[in-house]
Design an enzyme around this catalytic site. Structure first.
Site, PDB file in Angstrom:
ATOM      1  N   ASN A   1      54.808   7.891  -4.628  1.00 48.53           N
ATOM      2  CA  ASN A   1      54.770   6.481  -5.003  1.00 48.53           C
ATOM      3  C   ASN A   1      54.995   5.563  -3.804  1.00 48.53           C
ATOM      4  OD1 ASN A   1      55.261   4.016  -6.826  1.00 48.53           O
ATOM      5  ND2 ASN A   1      57.248   4.278  -5.849  1.00 48.53           N
TER       6      ASN A   1
ATOM      7  N   ASP B   1      64.989  18.631  -0.246  1.00 53.35           N
ATOM      8  CA  ASP B   1      64.684  18.171  -1.590  1.00 53.35           C
ATOM      9  C   ASP B   1      63.582  19.024  -2.232  1.00 53.35           C
ATOM     10  OD1 ASP B   1      66.595  16.207  -1.579  1.00 53.35           O
ATOM     11  OD2 ASP B   1      65.215  14.563  -1.124  1.00 53.35           O
ATOM     12  N   GLY B   2      62.660  19.533  -1.414  1.00 48.56           N
ATOM     13  CA  GLY B   2      61.604  20.385  -1.955  1.00 48.56           C
ATOM     14  C   GLY B   2      62.163  21.650  -2.579  1.00 48.56           C
TER      15      GLY B   2
ATOM     16  N   GLU C   1      56.507  12.791 -10.100  1.00 51.31           N
ATOM     17  CA  GLU C   1      55.413  11.987 -10.629  1.00 51.31           C
ATOM     18  C   GLU C   1      54.318  12.831 -11.262  1.00 51.31           C
ATOM     19  OE1 GLU C   1      54.167  13.841  -7.343  1.00 51.31           O
ATOM     20  OE2 GLU C   1      55.503  12.150  -6.864  1.00 51.31           O
TER      21      GLU C   1
END
Length: 274
Positions: A183, A65-66, A138
């Site tokens: 989060n 995902d990075g 975020e």
């Protein structure tokens, strides 16, 4: 049509898979290139800067995902197809064995005018004429350091209505994509990617309120009243240090992240977190 490919840095398997995808796409007569780092690793033809991804019609990210977020940040709205390396990710839905067929399918759909693209919101912070890089996960507003003697004094408003305030290590505003990242580590809620919302989560607040989900078009304002440095961070990168009392507005970015290819199984990916 032009396809750009980015592979996880320093990963031989990712680089090899990227080269296989490149060759398969070229066989279809489509212009395709590797990023500079991957091309150099493979000792292939000169690669191109990731900043050129925004000019492509499709971006392929090979890695985790990075890597996907890195590619999407530079693609700035160009659709990104994620190929994982054998593990289920939240964004990289294509397994390595299906990489070539999945990319070629998207190439064919693009040429036929029917490529399916899903949109995910990004966030931007604004303060005193400056704006952050759009964040897929975020935006964090916090002190120069966390813990005793650190953090910020603040008031937190949603569309000009006061929600909370006091002292905390910081305030985090996340997209549904980011609900499973920073989060979650701050005990915020998981949000399914199909839910349209923003999450506001105070970090180690002295008092404060529970995390809250708000309308995705809300403006979240963090008014910092403490005199120490305030740091604004987008997806953990490019910190911006501010001094003195300051007001930061956070809202949805104009350009979303666009995702091509099959959709990842959110609940299967959640199982990888435990």
């Amino acid at each position: 049509m032009e396809v750009g490919i980015v592979a996880r840095k320093g990963n031989p398997r990712a680089a090899s898979l990227a080269a296989d995808v490149r060759d398969a796409v070229r066989e279809r007569g489509v212009s395709v290139w590797l990023d500079e780092v991957t091309a150099e690793y493979l000792d292939a033809e000169p690669g191109r800067s990731v900043e050129e991804l925004a000019g492509c019609d499709l971006v392929v990210a090979v890695g985790g995902d990075g890597t996907f977020l890195f590619a999407a940040r530079n693609a700035d709205g160009t659709p990104v197809l994620g190929v994982n390396l054998g593990e289920v990710g939240f964004l990289n839905a294509v397994p390595p064995d299906d990489a070539e067929s999945a990319v070629l399918a998207e190439v064919e759909r693009f040429q036929d005018g029917g490529m399916t693209v899903r949109e995910a919101p990004r966030l931007t912070a604004y303060v005193d004429g400056w704006s952050s890089l759009p964040a897929a996960n975020e935006i964090v507003v916090g002190g120069e350091r966390r813990g005793h003697g650190g953090g910020i004094d603040y008031e937190l408003r949603v569309n000009d209505s006061l929600y909370s305030g006091g002292h905390a290590d910081g305030v985090l505003v996340a997209t549904p994509t980011g609900s499973t990242a920073y989060n979650l580590s701050e005990r915020g809620p998981l949000v399914h990617p199909g839910v349209s919302t923003l999450i506001i989560n105070e970090m180690c607040a002295e008092g404060g309120m529970p995390p809250i989900a708000v309308d995705p078009d809300s403006t979240v304002t963090v008014s910092v009243t403490s005199s120490g440095p305030t740091v604004v961070v987008s997806d953990g990168r490019n910190p911006r240090e501010l001094t003195g009392a300051v007001e930061i507005d956070i809202r949805r970015a104009e350009t979303p992240m666009r995702i091509a290819g099959p959709e990842a199984d959110f609940f299967e990916a959640l199982g990888k977190l435990s």
